[in-house]
Design a protein around this motif. Structure first.
Motif, PDB file in Angstrom:
ATOM      1  N   MET A   1       0.806  -0.990   0.066  1.00  0.00           N
ATOM      2  CA  MET A   1      -0.127   0.069   0.000  1.00  0.00           C
ATOM      3  C   MET A   1       0.605   1.269  -0.099  1.00  0.00           C
ATOM      4  SD  MET A   1      -2.841   1.244   2.832  1.00  0.00           S
ATOM      5  CE  MET A   1      -4.285   0.866   2.112  1.00  0.00           C
ATOM      6  N   ALA A   2       0.657   2.342  -0.932  1.00  0.00           N
ATOM      7  CA  ALA A   2       1.333   3.410  -0.856  1.00  0.00           C
ATOM      8  C   ALA A   2       1.160   4.393   0.444  1.00  0.00           C
ATOM      9  CB  ALA A   2       0.872   4.548  -1.941  1.00  0.00           C
ATOM     10  N   GLU A   3       2.171   4.787   0.856  1.00  0.00           N
ATOM     11  CA  GLU A   3       2.235   5.869   1.935  1.00  0.00           C
ATOM     12  C   GLU A   3       0.814   6.746   1.868  1.00  0.00           C
ATOM     13  OE1 GLU A   3       5.636   7.514   4.001  1.00  0.00           O
ATOM     14  OE2 GLU A   3       6.942   6.205   2.951  1.00  0.00           O
ATOM     15  N   LEU A   4       0.270   6.542   3.001  1.00  0.00           N
ATOM     16  CA  LEU A   4      -1.046   7.595   3.204  1.00  0.00           C
ATOM     17  C   LEU A   4      -0.436   8.637   4.108  1.00  0.00           C
ATOM     18  CD1 LEU A   4      -3.841   4.857   2.934  1.00  0.00           C
ATOM     19  CD2 LEU A   4      -2.937   6.282   1.222  1.00  0.00           C
ATOM     20  N   LYS A   5      -0.825   9.658   4.042  1.00  0.00           N
ATOM     21  CA  LYS A   5      -0.329  10.719   4.995  1.00  0.00           C
ATOM     22  C   LYS A   5      -1.180  11.763   5.395  1.00  0.00           C
ATOM     23  CE  LYS A   5       4.175  10.179   3.442  1.00  0.00           C
ATOM     24  NZ  LYS A   5       5.595  10.840   3.395  1.00  0.00           N
ATOM     25  N   ASN A   6      -2.537  11.779   5.017  1.00  0.00           N
ATOM     26  CA  ASN A   6      -3.499  12.765   5.612  1.00  0.00           C
ATOM     27  C   ASN A   6      -4.556  11.891   6.191  1.00  0.00           C
ATOM     28  OD1 ASN A   6      -5.406  12.485   3.556  1.00  0.00           O
ATOM     29  ND2 ASN A   6      -4.234  13.523   2.114  1.00  0.00           N
ATOM     30  N   ALA A   7      -5.337  12.877   6.767  1.00  0.00           N
ATOM     31  CA  ALA A   7      -6.284  12.319   7.816  1.00  0.00           C
ATOM     32  C   ALA A   7      -7.501  11.816   6.914  1.00  0.00           C
ATOM     33  CB  ALA A   7      -7.051  13.205   8.680  1.00  0.00           C
ATOM     34  N   SER A   8      -7.931  12.273   5.909  1.00  0.00           N
ATOM     35  CA  SER A   8      -9.034  11.915   4.895  1.00  0.00           C
ATOM     36  C   SER A   8      -8.697  10.613   4.247  1.00  0.00           C
ATOM     37  CB  SER A   8      -9.100  13.070   3.902  1.00  0.00           C
ATOM     38  OG  SER A   8      -8.207  13.056   2.897  1.00  0.00           O
ATOM     39  N   GLN A   9      -7.465  10.214   4.173  1.00  0.00           N
ATOM     40  CA  GLN A   9      -7.085   8.886   3.804  1.00  0.00           C
ATOM     41  C   GLN A   9      -6.856   8.033   5.018  1.00  0.00           C
ATOM     42  OE1 GLN A   9      -3.599  10.340   1.541  1.00  0.00           O
ATOM     43  NE2 GLN A   9      -4.437   9.533  -0.269  1.00  0.00           N
ATOM     44  N   MET A  10      -6.269   8.347   6.077  1.00  0.00           N
ATOM     45  CA  MET A  10      -5.996   7.282   7.152  1.00  0.00           C
ATOM     46  C   MET A  10      -7.020   6.974   8.014  1.00  0.00           C
ATOM     47  SD  MET A  10      -2.972   6.292   6.372  1.00  0.00           S
ATOM     48  CE  MET A  10      -2.626   5.345   7.970  1.00  0.00           C
ATOM     49  N   PHE A  11      -7.935   8.111   8.436  1.00  0.00           N
ATOM     50  CA  PHE A  11      -8.858   7.936   9.287  1.00  0.00           C
ATOM     51  C   PHE A  11      -9.977   6.732   8.983  1.00  0.00           C
ATOM     52  CE2 PHE A  11      -9.323  12.277  11.808  1.00  0.00           C
ATOM     53  CZ  PHE A  11      -7.895  11.925  12.140  1.00  0.00           C
ATOM     54  N   PRO A  12     -10.333   6.403   7.592  1.00  0.00           N
ATOM     55  CA  PRO A  12     -11.268   5.367   7.064  1.00  0.00           C
ATOM     56  C   PRO A  12     -10.527   4.042   7.625  1.00  0.00           C
ATOM     57  CG  PRO A  12     -11.190   7.091   5.609  1.00  0.00           C
ATOM     58  CD  PRO A  12     -10.169   7.517   6.407  1.00  0.00           C
ATOM     59  N   LEU A  13      -9.004   4.209   7.302  1.00  0.00           N
ATOM     60  CA  LEU A  13      -8.255   2.941   7.637  1.00  0.00           C
ATOM     61  C   LEU A  13      -8.222   2.534   9.180  1.00  0.00           C
ATOM     62  CD1 LEU A  13      -6.449   0.848   5.948  1.00  0.00           C
ATOM     63  CD2 LEU A  13      -4.452   2.331   6.480  1.00  0.00           C
ATOM     64  N   VAL A  14      -7.874   3.677   9.689  1.00  0.00           N
ATOM     65  CA  VAL A  14      -8.178   3.406  11.382  1.00  0.00           C
ATOM     66  C   VAL A  14      -9.478   2.896  11.677  1.00  0.00           C
ATOM     67  CG1 VAL A  14      -8.426   4.442  13.457  1.00  0.00           C
ATOM     68  CG2 VAL A  14      -6.439   5.155  11.646  1.00  0.00           C
ATOM     69  N   GLU A  15     -10.697   3.225  11.155  1.00  0.00           N
ATOM     70  CA  GLU A  15     -11.976   2.871  11.286  1.00  0.00           C
ATOM     71  C   GLU A  15     -12.043   1.264  11.171  1.00  0.00           C
ATOM     72  OE1 GLU A  15     -14.489   5.364   9.275  1.00  0.00           O
ATOM     73  OE2 GLU A  15     -14.420   7.141  10.975  1.00  0.00           O
ATOM     74  N   THR A  16     -11.530   0.930   9.827  1.00  0.00           N
ATOM     75  CA  THR A  16     -11.356  -0.432   9.421  1.00  0.00           C
ATOM     76  C   THR A  16     -10.798  -1.338  10.423  1.00  0.00           C
ATOM     77  OG1 THR A  16     -11.504   0.082   7.058  1.00  0.00           O
ATOM     78  CG2 THR A  16     -10.922  -2.048   7.588  1.00  0.00           C
ATOM     79  N   TRP A  17      -9.505  -0.829  10.771  1.00  0.00           N
ATOM     80  CA  TRP A  17      -8.969  -1.639  11.812  1.00  0.00           C
ATOM     81  C   TRP A  17      -9.567  -1.614  13.110  1.00  0.00           C
ATOM     82  CZ3 TRP A  17      -7.006   0.829  16.679  1.00  0.00           C
ATOM     83  CH2 TRP A  17      -6.562  -0.249  17.476  1.00  0.00           C
ATOM     84  N   LEU A  18      -9.948  -0.522  13.601  1.00  0.00           N
ATOM     85  CA  LEU A  18     -10.939  -0.504  15.029  1.00  0.00           C
ATOM     86  C   LEU A  18     -12.197  -1.734  14.877  1.00  0.00           C
ATOM     87  CD1 LEU A  18     -11.386   3.151  15.733  1.00  0.00           C
ATOM     88  CD2 LEU A  18     -10.189   1.545  17.091  1.00  0.00           C
ATOM     89  N   GLN A  19     -12.739  -1.938  13.630  1.00  0.00           N
ATOM     90  CA  GLN A  19     -13.610  -3.078  13.335  1.00  0.00           C
ATOM     91  C   GLN A  19     -13.138  -4.447  13.028  1.00  0.00           C
ATOM     92  OE1 GLN A  19     -16.193  -1.183  10.237  1.00  0.00           O
ATOM     93  NE2 GLN A  19     -16.705   0.344  11.394  1.00  0.00           N
ATOM     94  N   SER A  20     -11.984  -4.500  12.726  1.00  0.00           N
ATOM     95  CA  SER A  20     -11.392  -5.630  12.374  1.00  0.00           C
ATOM     96  C   SER A  20     -11.299  -6.680  13.699  1.00  0.00           C
ATOM     97  CB  SER A  20      -9.733  -5.497  11.798  1.00  0.00           C
ATOM     98  OG  SER A  20      -8.785  -5.013  12.842  1.00  0.00           O
ATOM     99  N   GLY A  21     -10.859  -6.002  14.893  1.00  0.00           N
ATOM    100  CA  GLY A  21     -10.556  -7.081  15.760  1.00  0.00           C
ATOM    101  C   GLY A  21      -9.224  -7.672  15.820  1.00  0.00           C
ATOM    102  N   GLN A  22      -8.530  -7.023  14.792  1.00  0.00           N
ATOM    103  CA  GLN A  22      -7.078  -7.417  14.817  1.00  0.00           C
ATOM    104  C   GLN A  22      -6.200  -6.631  15.590  1.00  0.00           C
ATOM    105  OE1 GLN A  22      -6.689  -6.948  10.667  1.00  0.00           O
ATOM    106  NE2 GLN A  22      -6.850  -9.108  10.152  1.00  0.00           N
ATOM    107  N   THR A  23      -5.034  -7.074  16.039  1.00  0.00           N
ATOM    108  CA  THR A  23      -4.077  -6.159  16.736  1.00  0.00           C
ATOM    109  C   THR A  23      -3.545  -5.342  15.532  1.00  0.00           C
ATOM    110  OG1 THR A  23      -2.129  -7.513  16.393  1.00  0.00           O
ATOM    111  CG2 THR A  23      -3.352  -7.991  18.223  1.00  0.00           C
ATOM    112  N   GLN A  24      -2.906  -3.880  16.086  1.00  0.00           N
ATOM    113  CA  GLN A  24      -2.267  -3.081  15.190  1.00  0.00           C
ATOM    114  C   GLN A  24      -1.244  -3.756  14.452  1.00  0.00           C
ATOM    115  OE1 GLN A  24      -0.958   0.652  16.843  1.00  0.00           O
ATOM    116  NE2 GLN A  24      -3.058   1.142  17.878  1.00  0.00           N
ATOM    117  N   GLU A  25      -0.336  -4.677  15.270  1.00  0.00           N
ATOM    118  CA  GLU A  25       0.538  -5.299  14.286  1.00  0.00           C
ATOM    119  C   GLU A  25       0.179  -6.041  13.347  1.00  0.00           C
ATOM    120  OE1 GLU A  25       4.381  -8.188  15.628  1.00  0.00           O
ATOM    121  OE2 GLU A  25       3.606  -6.959  16.979  1.00  0.00           O
TER     122      GLU A  25
END
Length: 105
Positions: free
Chosen positions: A1-25
């Protein structure tokens, strides 16, 4: 995945992680990104969420009416934690708001 550096790109990814049940690692490994980058954006996301919630919140102060016979200008605030803050004189409401915000953090 290309480097994402702004909130409009990263916040949806953070929300996906929060719903995933996975560890950050686990999540960062699957998405080919550094765990530290994900951790940074999770922190930024949570801070933005707290900021949005506090902006839309109703004022937390309620009017207090004191009897006209009170001649003292001293004031006392008792926090739910049991901490007592005493003032020898009146203080501006804005000062009280800042003080209580710091004490509740």
């Amino acid at each position: 995945m290309a480097e994402l550096k702004n909130a409009s790109q990263m916040f949806p990814l953070v929300e996906t992680w929060l719903q995933s049940g996975q560890t950050q690692e686990e999540f960062s490994s699957i998405h080919s990104m550094s765990k530290h980058v994900l951790s940074y954006w999770v922190c930024k996301y949570r801070k933005a969420q707290r900021s949005e919630q506090s902006e839309g919140a109703a004022p937390s102060f309620i009017p207090v009416h004191t009897p006209a016979a009170v001649s003292s200008t001293s004031m006392e605030i008792v926090l739910p934690t049991g901490v007592v803050i005493r003032f020898a004189d009146q203080v501006p409401v804005s000062y009280l708001q800042q003080l209580l915000k710091v004490c509740s953090a």
